[in-house]
Design a protein around this motif. Structure first.
Motif, PDB file in Angstrom:
ATOM      1  N   TYR A 245      -7.838 -12.642   1.127  1.00  0.00           N
ATOM      2  CA  TYR A 245      -7.316 -13.339   0.372  1.00  0.00           C
ATOM      3  C   TYR A 245      -7.413 -12.897  -1.206  1.00  0.00           C
ATOM      4  N   SER A 246      -7.332 -11.525  -1.310  1.00  0.00           N
ATOM      5  CA  SER A 246      -7.633 -11.197  -2.748  1.00  0.00           C
ATOM      6  C   SER A 246      -6.618 -10.177  -3.264  1.00  0.00           C
ATOM      7  N   ASP A 247      -6.035 -10.439  -4.412  1.00  0.00           N
ATOM      8  CA  ASP A 247      -4.834  -9.574  -4.850  1.00  0.00           C
ATOM      9  C   ASP A 247      -5.214  -8.672  -5.756  1.00  0.00           C
ATOM     10  N   ASP A 248      -4.264  -7.668  -6.080  1.00  0.00           N
ATOM     11  CA  ASP A 248      -4.131  -6.974  -7.220  1.00  0.00           C
ATOM     12  C   ASP A 248      -5.395  -6.170  -7.635  1.00  0.00           C
ATOM     13  N   ASN A 249      -6.092  -5.680  -6.683  1.00  0.00           N
ATOM     14  CA  ASN A 249      -7.365  -4.863  -6.683  1.00  0.00           C
ATOM     15  C   ASN A 249      -7.165  -3.202  -6.624  1.00  0.00           C
ATOM     16  N   LEU A 250      -8.116  -2.680  -7.072  1.00  0.00           N
ATOM     17  CA  LEU A 250      -7.926  -1.110  -7.152  1.00  0.00           C
ATOM     18  C   LEU A 250      -9.136  -0.483  -6.253  1.00  0.00           C
ATOM     19  N   LEU A 251      -8.821   0.439  -5.427  1.00  0.00           N
ATOM     20  CA  LEU A 251     -10.101   0.923  -4.613  1.00  0.00           C
ATOM     21  C   LEU A 251      -9.605   2.219  -4.894  1.00  0.00           C
ATOM     22  N   ARG A 252     -10.602   3.199  -5.429  1.00  0.00           N
ATOM     23  CA  ARG A 252     -10.559   4.557  -5.752  1.00  0.00           C
ATOM     24  C   ARG A 252     -11.755   5.485  -5.484  1.00  0.00           C
ATOM     25  N   ASP A 253     -11.593   6.579  -4.871  1.00  0.00           N
ATOM     26  CA  ASP A 253     -12.774   7.671  -4.979  1.00  0.00           C
ATOM     27  C   ASP A 253     -14.014   7.219  -4.234  1.00  0.00           C
ATOM     28  N   ALA A 264     -10.828  -2.291   5.431  1.00  0.00           N
ATOM     29  CA  ALA A 264     -10.249  -3.434   6.197  1.00  0.00           C
ATOM     30  C   ALA A 264      -9.359  -4.084   5.018  1.00  0.00           C
ATOM     31  N   LEU A 265      -8.108  -4.189   5.137  1.00  0.00           N
ATOM     32  CA  LEU A 265      -7.140  -4.902   4.136  1.00  0.00           C
ATOM     33  C   LEU A 265      -6.732  -5.994   4.999  1.00  0.00           C
ATOM     34  N   MET A 266      -6.769  -7.508   4.535  1.00  0.00           N
ATOM     35  CA  MET A 266      -6.283  -8.575   5.313  1.00  0.00           C
ATOM     36  C   MET A 266      -5.825  -9.455   4.324  1.00  0.00           C
ATOM     37  N   VAL A 267      -4.813 -10.084   4.691  1.00  0.00           N
ATOM     38  CA  VAL A 267      -4.361 -11.146   4.063  1.00  0.00           C
ATOM     39  C   VAL A 267      -4.222 -11.127   2.293  1.00  0.00           C
ATOM     40  N   SER A 268      -3.700  -9.884   1.962  1.00  0.00           N
ATOM     41  CA  SER A 268      -3.919  -9.848   0.522  1.00  0.00           C
ATOM     42  C   SER A 268      -2.661  -9.020  -0.144  1.00  0.00           C
ATOM     43  N   LYS A 292      -3.744  -5.520   7.820  1.00  0.00           N
ATOM     44  CA  LYS A 292      -3.306  -6.937   8.757  1.00  0.00           C
ATOM     45  C   LYS A 292      -2.765  -7.665   7.774  1.00  0.00           C
ATOM     46  N   ASP A 293      -1.413  -8.180   7.759  1.00  0.00           N
ATOM     47  CA  ASP A 293      -1.027  -9.109   6.892  1.00  0.00           C
ATOM     48  C   ASP A 293      -0.977  -8.731   5.317  1.00  0.00           C
ATOM     49  N   VAL A 294      -0.757  -7.504   4.976  1.00  0.00           N
ATOM     50  CA  VAL A 294      -0.837  -6.959   3.588  1.00  0.00           C
ATOM     51  C   VAL A 294       0.667  -6.904   2.970  1.00  0.00           C
ATOM     52  N   GLU A 295       0.789  -7.050   1.880  1.00  0.00           N
ATOM     53  CA  GLU A 295       2.138  -7.060   1.176  1.00  0.00           C
ATOM     54  C   GLU A 295       1.952  -6.073  -0.130  1.00  0.00           C
ATOM     55  N   GLU A 296       3.010  -5.410  -0.212  1.00  0.00           N
ATOM     56  CA  GLU A 296       3.281  -4.736  -1.629  1.00  0.00           C
ATOM     57  C   GLU A 296       1.846  -4.081  -1.977  1.00  0.00           C
ATOM     58  N   THR A 297       1.551  -3.093  -0.979  1.00  0.00           N
ATOM     59  CA  THR A 297       0.117  -2.410  -1.321  1.00  0.00           C
ATOM     60  C   THR A 297       0.579  -0.915  -1.204  1.00  0.00           C
ATOM     61  N   THR A 298      -0.276  -0.163  -1.994  1.00  0.00           N
ATOM     62  CA  THR A 298       0.056   1.397  -2.076  1.00  0.00           C
ATOM     63  C   THR A 298      -1.322   2.173  -1.565  1.00  0.00           C
ATOM     64  N   LEU A 299      -1.179   2.879  -0.423  1.00  0.00           N
ATOM     65  CA  LEU A 299      -2.359   3.930  -0.211  1.00  0.00           C
ATOM     66  C   LEU A 299      -1.803   5.454  -0.732  1.00  0.00           C
ATOM     67  N   ARG A 300      -2.415   5.858  -1.521  1.00  0.00           N
ATOM     68  CA  ARG A 300      -2.055   7.133  -1.919  1.00  0.00           C
ATOM     69  C   ARG A 300      -3.172   8.135  -2.193  1.00  0.00           C
ATOM     70  N   HIS A 309      -8.558   5.360  15.024  1.00  0.00           N
ATOM     71  CA  HIS A 309      -7.050   5.453  14.425  1.00  0.00           C
ATOM     72  C   HIS A 309      -7.333   5.640  12.918  1.00  0.00           C
ATOM     73  N   GLY A 310      -6.513   6.682  12.494  1.00  0.00           N
ATOM     74  CA  GLY A 310      -6.671   6.853  10.911  1.00  0.00           C
ATOM     75  C   GLY A 310      -6.099   5.842  10.254  1.00  0.00           C
ATOM     76  N   LEU A 311      -5.063   5.257  10.634  1.00  0.00           N
ATOM     77  CA  LEU A 311      -4.504   3.900   9.746  1.00  0.00           C
ATOM     78  C   LEU A 311      -3.745   3.175  11.059  1.00  0.00           C
ATOM     79  N   TYR A 312      -4.140   1.877  10.970  1.00  0.00           N
ATOM     80  CA  TYR A 312      -4.095   0.694  11.877  1.00  0.00           C
ATOM     81  C   TYR A 312      -3.084  -0.365  11.117  1.00  0.00           C
ATOM     82  N   ALA A 313      -1.903  -0.388  11.358  1.00  0.00           N
ATOM     83  CA  ALA A 313      -0.933  -1.247  10.526  1.00  0.00           C
ATOM     84  C   ALA A 313      -0.418  -2.375  11.304  1.00  0.00           C
ATOM     85  N   SER A 314      -0.571  -3.953  10.969  1.00  0.00           N
ATOM     86  CA  SER A 314      -0.100  -4.855  11.738  1.00  0.00           C
ATOM     87  C   SER A 314       0.288  -5.769  10.680  1.00  0.00           C
TER      88      SER A 314
END
Length: 461
Positions: A245-253, A264-268, A292-300, A309-314
């Motif tokens: 339940y956490s939106d608009d966050n940056l995770l880098r490096d 783990a990205l859930m409901v955000s 899981k249940d994630v929208e408008e998110t970028t992995l770059r 699993h490298g990436l597991y998307a649901s």
């Protein structure tokens, strides 16, 4: 056998005899099992605690108690610590700094009860202090540092034998930087531990340059927004980073290694994961990145290597997977039903046992863009020399679906018949079983992936 399984099996039987003349799979250099991490994790059991009785100095006056010195401080004062203190401390005065001369020079031991240090005022700074032995109760949030005041700074601290490391409790503009968080080795179950850095209802907070291990989740987000988490190292955890339940966050490096799940990205929504590394996450779930249940998110620009699993998307919507290296995983990408509007482009899928897999009962197109992704096992034909193949690639088609539904068929995955099926799916668009197709695969990898197979001695810890 269900209708989908019957279709797949029939396709295999028919195609195995019909396309015997199709070219074989390209030569693919042998996968090495040794994937390197260019990080040397610290030995966290080598700390030496100060033995001399503690001294706290503020405004020229000496105290044998941190709490007494803090109570005597005025806003703007610095409380300077050395030696060992056995107490629990509450800071009620704003704009106070608590500082040791160097990391580990001052130890505050909480005696195994409650919070070691509770910050109840704004603009409090804690630097280079060792805080140890919080309470054991995860239900009451026993923490080394409980932050209940805005604009707090926790810098270069050492937190050991704790349940929660730093708990940020509904306040904003907090910084947790350059610190070490080590939970209790005696608590074996991840779910019975607290989190290393726990963010609850906070905004505009920074978590940077920390080492976190032996807790439940390294960095846990709950209703947190506009938080930057960068340059952290996270290992021996359930989840390295966990968003809820956490939106608009940056995770880098960041580096997540040897966890159950790296990130783990859930409901955000509105998350940005840039240039992170997830290696060797092979716990019960074993995901480098879980969506899981994630929208408008970028992995770059992330590196996902040697995970289950490298990436597991649901169940995602309008997410973007751009320019990532996905290599040497058991499954590169596992996509389940409900993912729509995805952009998957410029990634390198190298030496995964299964490059990609989808459970959807439909053809999933990667991509309708000018260029797709690099696949180390793809048959490509670049007729105009633009680096993009005119031949499509099916990383997840009839063979992958059959092996998923009938695991015993895995022994035939590299057989001539199965290779013929894959070649036919690449070559003849009329043959469409459910799965993933990349219409414009790249002929060369956009990543320098070879150096990840160097000696991986740095992973020892």
């Amino acid at each position: 056998m269900g209708s989908a399984s019957a279709f797949v099996a029939a396709t295999l039987v028919v195609l195995a005899g019909a396309v015997g003349g199709v070219v074989a799979a390209p030569d693919d250099p042998a996968r090495s099992d040794a994937v390197a991490v260019d990080e040397e994790l610290p030995d966290l059991d080598s700390f030496e605690a100060p033995e001399e009785n503690g001294t706290a100095v503020v405004d020229g006056a000496e105290y044998d108690s941190v709490g007494a010195a803090v109570d005597a401080a005025d806003p703007g004062d610095t409380v300077r610590l050395s030696g060992r203190f056995d107490e629990r401390v509450t800071v009620d005065t704003p704009n106070v700094t608590i500082r040791a001369s160097e990391p580990g020079a001052a130890l505050v031991d909480g005696g195994g009860e409650g919070d070691v240090l509770a910050i109840e005022a704004a603009n409090v700074t804690v630097e280079r202090v060792w805080l140890r032995n919080s309470g054991w109760d995860a239900d009451t949030e026993d923490a080394a540092v409980f932050v209940n005041g805005s604009d707090a700074t926790v810098d270069s601290v050492r937190l050991t034998e704790i349940t929660f490391g730093v708990w940020i409790n509904g306040v904003d503009d907090v910084a947790v930087e350059n610190s070490t968080v080590v939970g209790r080795e005696a608590v074996q179950s991840h779910v019975e531990r607290g989190n290393g850095i726990h963010l609850w209802e906070t905004a505009d907070t920074v978590v940077r340059g920390n080492d976190v291990t032996r807790v439940r989740d390294g960095i846990y987000f709950s209703w947190a927004s506009d938080v930057t988490a960068a340059d952290n190292r996270l290992w021996d955890l359930r989840y390295g980073v966990h968003y809820m339940y956490s939106d608009d966050n940056l995770l880098r490096d960041n580096l997540a290694v040897d966890n159950d799940v790296g990130y783990a990205l859930m409901v955000s929504e509105g998350l940005a994961l840039h240039n992170n590394t997830a290696v060797g996450n092979r716990g019960e779930s074993g995901h480098g990145v879980l969506i899981k249940d994630v929208e408008e998110t970028t992995l770059r620009g992330n590196v996902l290597a040697d995970n289950v699993h490298g990436l597991y998307a649901s169940n995602g919507r309008d997410n973007r997977l751009i320019g990532n290296l996905v290599m040497a995983n058991d499954v590169g990408v596992h996509a389940t039903a409900g993912a729509t509007g995805q952009t998957v482009v410029g990634n390198s899928f190298v030496h995964n046992d299964v490059q990609a897999f989808s459970t959807r009962e439909a053809v999933v197109a990667w991509n309708g863009t000018a260029g797709g992704n690099y696949w180390s096992d793809a048959r490509t034909a670049d007729l105009d020399g633009d680096g993009v193949s005119e031949t499509r690639h099916r990383p997840a088609g009839a063979v992958e679906r059959l092996v998923h539904e009938e695991p015993r068929a895995a022994v035939f995955a590299d057989s001539p018949a199965f290779s013929a099926v894959r070649a036919a799916e690449d070559s003849f668009p009329v043959i469409e079983s459910p799965g993933i197709v990349d219409h414009r695969p790249l002929t060369d990898a956009p990543h320098d992936w070879q150096h990840y197979y160097e000696d991986n001695a740095h992973r020892s810890h």
